[in-house]
Design a protein around this motif. Structure first.
Motif, mmCIF file in Angstrom:
data_model
loop_
_atom_site.group_PDB
_atom_site.id
_atom_site.type_symbol
_atom_site.label_atom_id
_atom_site.label_comp_id
_atom_site.label_asym_id
_atom_site.label_seq_id
_atom_site.Cartn_x
_atom_site.Cartn_y
_atom_site.Cartn_z
ATOM 1 N N MET A 89 0.828 -1.211 0.000
ATOM 2 C CA MET A 89 0.000 0.000 0.000
ATOM 3 C C MET A 89 0.860 1.257 0.000
ATOM 4 N N ALA A 90 2.002 1.194 0.681
ATOM 5 C CA ALA A 90 2.871 2.370 0.713
ATOM 6 C C ALA A 90 3.144 2.823 -0.716
ATOM 7 N N ASP A 91 3.208 1.805 -1.627
ATOM 8 C CA ASP A 91 3.413 2.096 -3.039
ATOM 9 C C ASP A 91 2.304 2.979 -3.600
ATOM 10 N N ALA A 92 1.058 2.497 -3.417
ATOM 11 C CA ALA A 92 -0.100 3.217 -3.950
ATOM 12 C C ALA A 92 -0.199 4.604 -3.339
ATOM 13 N N LEU A 93 0.220 4.733 -2.091
ATOM 14 C CA LEU A 93 0.111 6.032 -1.416
ATOM 15 C C LEU A 93 1.398 6.853 -1.549
ATOM 16 N N THR A 94 2.407 6.250 -2.138
ATOM 17 C CA THR A 94 3.697 6.909 -2.387
ATOM 18 C C THR A 94 4.141 7.817 -1.238
ATOM 19 N N LEU A 95 4.212 7.206 -0.073
ATOM 20 C CA LEU A 95 4.587 7.980 1.115
ATOM 21 C C LEU A 95 6.013 8.502 1.042
ATOM 22 N N ASP A 96 6.823 7.833 0.206
ATOM 23 C CA ASP A 96 8.230 8.220 0.141
ATOM 24 C C ASP A 96 8.460 9.464 -0.723
ATOM 25 N N ARG A 97 7.432 9.871 -1.472
ATOM 26 C CA ARG A 97 7.638 11.037 -2.343
ATOM 27 C C ARG A 97 7.579 12.343 -1.561
ATOM 28 N N PRO A 98 8.387 13.343 -1.959
ATOM 29 C CA PRO A 98 8.285 14.638 -1.284
ATOM 30 C C PRO A 98 6.932 15.283 -1.570
ATOM 31 N N CYS A 99 6.450 16.043 -0.624
ATOM 32 C CA CYS A 99 5.128 16.637 -0.748
ATOM 33 C C CYS A 99 5.244 18.166 -0.744
ATOM 34 N N GLN A 100 4.536 18.800 -1.657
ATOM 35 C CA GLN A 100 4.534 20.263 -1.675
ATOM 36 C C GLN A 100 3.733 20.791 -0.477
ATOM 37 N N ALA A 101 3.923 22.060 -0.165
ATOM 38 C CA ALA A 101 3.198 22.660 0.973
ATOM 39 C C ALA A 101 1.692 22.634 0.707
ATOM 40 N N ILE A 102 0.919 22.466 1.776
ATOM 41 C CA ILE A 102 -0.548 22.506 1.670
ATOM 42 C C ILE A 102 -1.085 23.372 2.816
ATOM 43 N N ALA A 103 -1.975 24.286 2.487
ATOM 44 C CA ALA A 103 -2.651 25.066 3.530
ATOM 45 C C ALA A 103 -4.152 25.021 3.282
ATOM 46 N N THR A 104 -4.921 24.843 4.363
ATOM 47 C CA THR A 104 -6.380 24.881 4.221
ATOM 48 C C THR A 104 -6.904 26.111 4.963
ATOM 49 N N LEU A 105 -8.038 26.608 4.499
ATOM 50 C CA LEU A 105 -8.635 27.794 5.115
ATOM 51 C C LEU A 105 -10.064 27.458 5.562
ATOM 52 N N THR A 106 -10.374 27.759 6.825
ATOM 53 C CA THR A 106 -11.740 27.534 7.328
ATOM 54 C C THR A 106 -12.212 28.830 7.976
ATOM 55 N N LEU A 107 -13.006 29.572 7.246
ATOM 56 C CA LEU A 107 -13.462 30.874 7.750
ATOM 57 C C LEU A 107 -14.646 30.709 8.688
ATOM 58 N N ASN A 108 -15.356 29.594 8.576
ATOM 59 C CA ASN A 108 -16.567 29.400 9.367
ATOM 60 C C ASN A 108 -16.539 28.039 10.077
ATOM 61 N N GLY A 143 -14.868 21.013 13.603
ATOM 62 C CA GLY A 143 -15.596 20.902 12.329
ATOM 63 C C GLY A 143 -15.421 22.093 11.420
ATOM 64 N N GLY A 144 -15.928 21.956 10.216
ATOM 65 C CA GLY A 144 -15.732 22.956 9.157
ATOM 66 C C GLY A 144 -14.969 22.268 8.044
ATOM 67 N N ASN A 145 -15.318 22.573 6.796
ATOM 68 C CA ASN A 145 -14.773 21.788 5.680
ATOM 69 C C ASN A 145 -13.245 21.791 5.601
ATOM 70 N N GLY A 146 -12.635 22.974 5.758
ATOM 71 C CA GLY A 146 -11.170 23.056 5.647
ATOM 72 C C GLY A 146 -10.489 22.235 6.735
ATOM 73 N N ILE A 147 -11.068 22.262 7.942
ATOM 74 C CA ILE A 147 -10.523 21.484 9.059
ATOM 75 C C ILE A 147 -10.680 19.992 8.764
ATOM 76 N N ASN A 148 -11.826 19.618 8.205
ATOM 77 C CA ASN A 148 -12.037 18.203 7.854
ATOM 78 C C ASN A 148 -11.033 17.735 6.797
ATOM 79 N N VAL A 149 -10.759 18.604 5.828
ATOM 80 C CA VAL A 149 -9.774 18.238 4.795
ATOM 81 C C VAL A 149 -8.401 18.045 5.452
ATOM 82 N N ALA A 150 -8.047 18.945 6.373
ATOM 83 C CA ALA A 150 -6.743 18.833 7.047
ATOM 84 C C ALA A 150 -6.670 17.560 7.894
ATOM 85 N N ARG A 151 -7.783 17.189 8.539
ATOM 86 C CA ARG A 151 -7.796 15.949 9.339
ATOM 87 C C ARG A 151 -7.601 14.729 8.436
ATOM 88 N N ALA A 152 -8.251 14.765 7.277
ATOM 89 C CA ALA A 152 -8.109 13.641 6.339
ATOM 90 C C ALA A 152 -6.678 13.597 5.783
#
Ligand SMILES: Nc1ncnc2c1ncn2[C@@H]1O[C@H](COP(=O)(O)OP(=O)(O)OP(=O)(O)O)[C@@H](O)[C@H]1O
Ligand SMILES: [Mg+2]
Length: 322
Positions: A1-20, A48-57
């Protein structure tokens, strides 16, 4: 599975925004009876809040995301404590008032889910400017995730404005919203949008009954400058239209327990894959696995990393001729 999820690859920065954002409370009860007190069998508090949920996932996918949100009052203080526990890098800007509380009641017999969402605090221009600056600073040349509704008083052009700024600094904007927020965002050529079939239909002004209709309208948006359109189709899976082809992925066979949060999990899967520079068809496969993994969980719970391997194996991605 590590293959399918390519955990070894570098990841670009990610920021989520939750205004509400919200504190989500879920009660499990046997049965609600008119005018009678009902005792909960279980009570659960989640940020809760969509951006927070995305960050949790994303955290479940072992991807580090910065998450920015607005908090207020005592509920906001509770939210901050929950965020410290659930997220890798929460950033909160405080305003006057109270963060909202969203309540879900899961009744066992007959099985019914009730949801009440609260009203968020008004966000001052100063606080809005502060959270925007923090978000853009964390996003850098990476992925800026703009999802969900905006609180009272915030202009619905905000996602469009942020997309322009994300692009100006060399980043990639991701939008999961509807109505004016989505409509105005499209003009700014986001990198990914993730409408469901109904939201895409509203955007195009027609009902999209067949898969071909969905693909056709997605391609039209793609030609207008949106790089990737991922349309979620609930139990039917999802479709991804991009510059180098279109793909369809059927949802895996699962026992559905609660689809709450499936859309957010799907966005996390897409962003995680693109931020690790995986191919679009792999991004779609991971997105559907995350969405369906969450649909197989009860209440507001999301997919578990350990279940993804089996789900990914079940998902076949088919190229489409559009
Ligand atoms: N009943 C289901 N069975 C299997 N998978 C599902 C089901 N419902 C949702 N999913 C999975 O979750 C993904 C996203 O679901 P959906 O199309 O309902 O998104 P959405 O309407 O944006 O959801 P949300 O209400 O969370 O915003 C789907 O593409 C699919 O992979
Ligand atoms: Mg959605």
């Amino acid at each position: 599975m590590a293959d399918a999820l390519t955990l070894d690859r570098p990841c670009q920065a990610i920021a989520t925004l939750t205004l509400n954002p919200a504190v989500d409370i879920a009660y499990e009860v046997d049965r609600l009876v008119d005018d009678q007190k009902t005792h909960a069998r279980t009570t659960r508090y989640d940020p809760g809040g969509n951006g927070i949920n995305v960050a949790r996932a994303l955290k479940e996918l072992m991807v580090c995301a910065h998450s920015c949100c607005i908090v207020a009052g005592n509920v906001g203080a509770l939210l901050q404590r929950l965020l410290q526990h659930h997220l890798d890098d929460p950033h909160c800007v405080e305003v006057e008032g109270e963060t909202r509380i969203n309540a879900t009641i899961l009744q066992a017999e007959p099985p019914v889910q009730y949801e009440v969402t609260g009203i968020g605090p008004r966000v001052s221009a100063l606080a809005l400017a502060a959270v925007r600056e923090r978000f853009l600073g964390l996003c850098k040349e990476g992925f800026g995730v703009l999802t969900g509704s905006v609180p009272p008083g915030v202009d619905e052009h905000i996602y469009a404005e942020l997309l322009r700024e994300i692009r100006a600094q060399g980043g990639f904007g991701v939008v999961d919203a509807h109505g004016t927020l989505l409509h105005t965002a499209i003009v700014e050529k986001p990198f990914i949008i993730k409408p469901n079939r109904y939201e895409l239909g509203l955007l195009c002004g027609r009902e999209l009954t067949r898969l071909e209709d969905v693909a056709e309208e997605s391609r039209r948006l793609q030609r207008q400058g949106v790089e990737y359109i991922c349309v979620s189709l609930g139990s039917e899976g999802a479709l991804l239209v991009g510059p180098a082809g279109s793909f369809y992925a059927r949802a895996p066979a699962i026992a559905v327990r609660s689809t709450v949060g499936s859309g957010d999990s799907m966005v996390a899967g897409l962003v995680a894959a693109f931020a690790r520079r995986q191919r679009p068809e792999e991004a779609l496969r991971l997105a559907v696995a995350c969405g369906s993994g969450t649909a197989a969980q009860p209440g507001t719970a999301i997919f578990s990393y350990n279940d993804l391997g089996a789900l990914l194996q079940q998902i076949e991605v088919t190229p489409l001729d559009i």
